[in-house]
Design an enzyme around this catalytic site. Structure first.
Site, short mmCIF file in Angstrom:
data_model
loop_
_atom_site.label_atom_id
_atom_site.label_comp_id
_atom_site.label_asym_id
_atom_site.label_seq_id
_atom_site.Cartn_x
_atom_site.Cartn_y
_atom_site.Cartn_z
CB CYS A 82 8.38 38.30 66.48
SG CYS A 82 6.93 37.28 66.07
CG HIS A 117 6.36 39.97 62.28
ND1 HIS A 117 7.39 39.54 63.10
CD2 HIS A 117 6.58 41.29 62.05
CE1 HIS A 117 8.21 40.55 63.32
NE2 HIS A 117 7.74 41.62 62.71
CG ASP A 132 9.46 44.84 62.77
OD1 ASP A 132 9.00 44.04 63.60
OD2 ASP A 132 9.30 44.73 61.55
#
Length: 274
Positions: A82, A117, A132
């Site tokens: 991520c 995250h 996202d």
């Protein structure tokens, strides 16, 4: 709801990415900032670059310098996890004129999960969205930050909920609505990424340490490799699963869009054999 938390320019290096090379890689052309263009960019990013943790498996801490991320994803045919996705995607958005900032999210919003995250918040046309692009399971569609808004993501219903000042992304499944991660709109700094990257790439409790983790989101399916389990999920809910041997790994990783050189392939086999 418009926030005043956005960072001033210069906190993150955005000049190191070749925007035209990025757009060429994802198959898009330049467009002025708009909600429609943001949706197009997010879907193209998620479906072009796989999510993968192979550097961690190889004993490397992923380099979060934007030049290193751009080299890895745009030129070397790799994916990333991520932090790499978010830093690249946010830089491209900012260079294209979007008002964008990065946040760290708690992966276990009902418990004591760490803020490990990363995701991107984008303010475009006066509306804030969660983009996202670095979520492993695949989030090709931005989520408007509006209480109760529902969006299909690769065949699975998702919604945004607001609890005690924090936004929670939820996914609907057989057990009802399940929280995936929660965040507020406080912007993350480069030092926050450095700390999270250190933890997630090396701590024994990190889910990214000690096993292969790959997700490839495509329009017609989501393919994932977790350890030795290879799964294909289709939008209608049908799922296929099989066990993969260690010897199959390099070829399978190649089929998932991850280009490994000989040294990396050998290192993956050694790590899995050990």
């Amino acid at each position: 709801m418009t926030t005043t938390h956005a960072l001033t320019p210069g906190q993150f290096d955005t000049a190191a990415v070749d925007v035209d090379a990025y757009l060429d890689r994802v198959g898009l052309s330049r467009r002025p900032p708009s909600a429609a263009a943001l949706h197009e960019l997010t879907a193209a990013h998620v479906r072009t670059f796989p999510f993968e943790n192979l550097d961690v498996l190889l004993g490397r801490r992923p380099d979060l310098e934007l030049s290193a991320i751009a080299d890895k994803l745009l030129r070397r045919g790799r994916g990333g996890y991520c932090y790499e996705h978010v830093l690249l995607f946010a830089a491209v958005l900012e260079r294209l004129g979007y008002r964008t900032w990065r946040v760290l999210s708690r992966r276990k919003p009902q418990g004591s999960g760490y803020r490990t995250h990363a995701c991107v918040i984008v303010d475009v046309e006066g509306v804030e969205y969660l983009a996202d692009a670095g979520f492993g399971l695949g989030m090709p569609n931005p989520m408007r930050l509006t209480e109760g808004v529902r969006v299909d993501q690769s065949g699975k219903p998702h919604r945004m909920m607001l609890h005690d000042g924090a936004w929670t992304l939820e996914q609907h499944g057989p057990q009802g609505w399940i929280p995936l991660h929660a965040f507020d709109l406080e912007p993350a700094w480069p030092s926050d990424f450095e700390l999270a990257n250190h933890f997630i790439s090396s701590h024994p409790r990190s889910p990214f340490v000690g096993r292969v983790m790959v997700f490839r989101t495509e329009a017609e399916q989501v393919r994932s490799l977790l350890g030795h389990t290879f799964t294909t999920e289709y939008p209608d809910g049908h799922t296929e699963e099989r066990t993969v041997s260690t010897a199959e790994m390099p070829e399978l990783l190649g089929s998932l869009g991850i280009a490994l050189d000989e040294e990396e392939s050998a290192g993956i086999l050694r790590a899995l054999a050990g």
